[in-house]
Motif scaffolding. Structure first.
Motif, PDB file in Angstrom:
ATOM      1  N   SER A  42       3.303  -0.002  -1.956  1.00 58.19           N
ATOM      2  CA  SER A  42       3.696   0.391  -0.594  1.00 58.19           C
ATOM      3  C   SER A  42       4.847   1.392  -0.627  1.00 58.19           C
ATOM      4  O   SER A  42       4.871   2.346   0.152  1.00 58.19           O
ATOM      5  CB  SER A  42       4.102  -0.829   0.220  1.00 58.19           C
TER       6      SER A  42
ATOM      7  N   VAL B 228       7.231  -4.885   2.720  1.00 61.61           N
ATOM      8  CA  VAL B 228       6.803  -6.291   2.779  1.00 61.61           C
ATOM      9  C   VAL B 228       5.476  -6.399   2.025  1.00 61.61           C
ATOM     10  O   VAL B 228       4.753  -5.412   1.931  1.00 61.61           O
ATOM     11  CB  VAL B 228       6.609  -6.789   4.231  1.00 61.61           C
TER      12      VAL B 228
ATOM     13  N   SER C  64       1.813  -6.537   1.163  1.00 65.89           N
ATOM     14  CA  SER C  64       0.734  -6.021   2.005  1.00 65.89           C
ATOM     15  C   SER C  64      -0.393  -7.034   2.149  1.00 65.89           C
ATOM     16  O   SER C  64      -0.927  -7.534   1.162  1.00 65.89           O
ATOM     17  CB  SER C  64       0.182  -4.734   1.400  1.00 65.89           C
TER      18      SER C  64
ATOM     19  N   GLU D 129      -4.392   1.179   0.597  1.00 64.28           N
ATOM     20  CA  GLU D 129      -3.718   0.182  -0.243  1.00 64.28           C
ATOM     21  C   GLU D 129      -4.286  -1.206   0.015  1.00 64.28           C
ATOM     22  O   GLU D 129      -4.483  -1.608   1.162  1.00 64.28           O
ATOM     23  CB  GLU D 129      -2.208   0.132   0.033  1.00 64.28           C
TER      24      GLU D 129
HETATM   25 MG   LIG Z   1       2.166  -3.347  -0.551  1.00 61.45          MG
END
Ligand SMILES: [Mg+2]
Ligand SMILES: Nc1nc2c(ncn2[C@@H]2O[C@H](COP(=O)(O)OP(=O)(O)OP(=O)(O)O)[C@@H](O)[C@H]2O)c(=O)[nH]1
Length: 166
Positions: free
Chosen positions: A13, A32, A34, A54
């Motif tokens: 991320s 945070v 994912s 992602e």
């Molecule tokens: Mg992530």
């Protein structure tokens, strides 16, 4: 479209954030874990952009459901985390052996280079990851890059690779 996967907390991320925000921003922004999937459009050169999806580390059981939709897969590893190296190797070998990825382009990204303080430590990690063996036996075209999402080390090479998928 490219898929961005890898174990939890390896920095996927943050990499995406860095790829989509200003070059001057170097702070360690909060991320945070994912859950679900997120699609991000990344500008890789003046004219080309690539959409990256992602999938968090906690979604590893469903990663294969997404393999056939993409031409390129980026697998991220935390090069500073010796506790996670065995599990990461197994996940990466799984990816390479999946029937859906046999003609995929694959980028193996060693992230968190800023936390790897010596060449000896890096060598130890690569050895434990079994990098040489994996590359020797893989049928796919696997590219390898070392990056730091913290300070953008290696981003030029990563963007060059992404440009080829655009
Ligand atoms: Mg992530
Ligand atoms: N020092 C350092 N920390 C990093 C780097 N990349 C990510 N981090 C930190 O590592 C933690 C996890 O990063 P995330 O980007 O959330 O990890 P993720 O791979 O997306 O994790 P999941 O979504 O749970 O699979 C965060 O605190 C990041 O700030 C890096 O290159 N260097």
């Amino acid at each position: 479209m490219a898929l961005l996967i890898g174990p939890s907390s390896v920095g996927k991320s943050l990499l995406l954030k860095r790829l989509t925000t200003d070059e001057k921003d170097k702070e360690l922004v909060a991320t945070v874990p994912s859950i679900g999937t997120s699609l991000v459009k990344v500008q890789v050169s003046r004219k080309k952009s690539v959409t990256i999806r992602e999938l968090g580390g906690s979604m590893a059981p469903v990663w294969p459901d997404y393999y056939s939709d993409v031409a390129a897969i980026i697998f991220v590893v935390d090069a500073s985390n010796l506790q996670q190296v065995g599990a990461a190797t197994i996940q990466f070998i799984h990816l390479l052996n999946s029937p859906q990825t046999q003609s995929s382009k694959i980028l193996l990204l060693f992230n968190k280079l800023d936390l790897v303080t010596s060449e000896a430590d890096k060598g130890k990690f690569m050895h434990l990851f079994m990098l040489d063996d994996i590359l020797r036996h893989s049928r796919q075209e696997v590219s390898v890059a070392e990056v730091s999402a913290l300070n953008r080390t290696g981003f030029a090479a990563m963007k060059e690779w992404l440009e080829l998928c655009a």
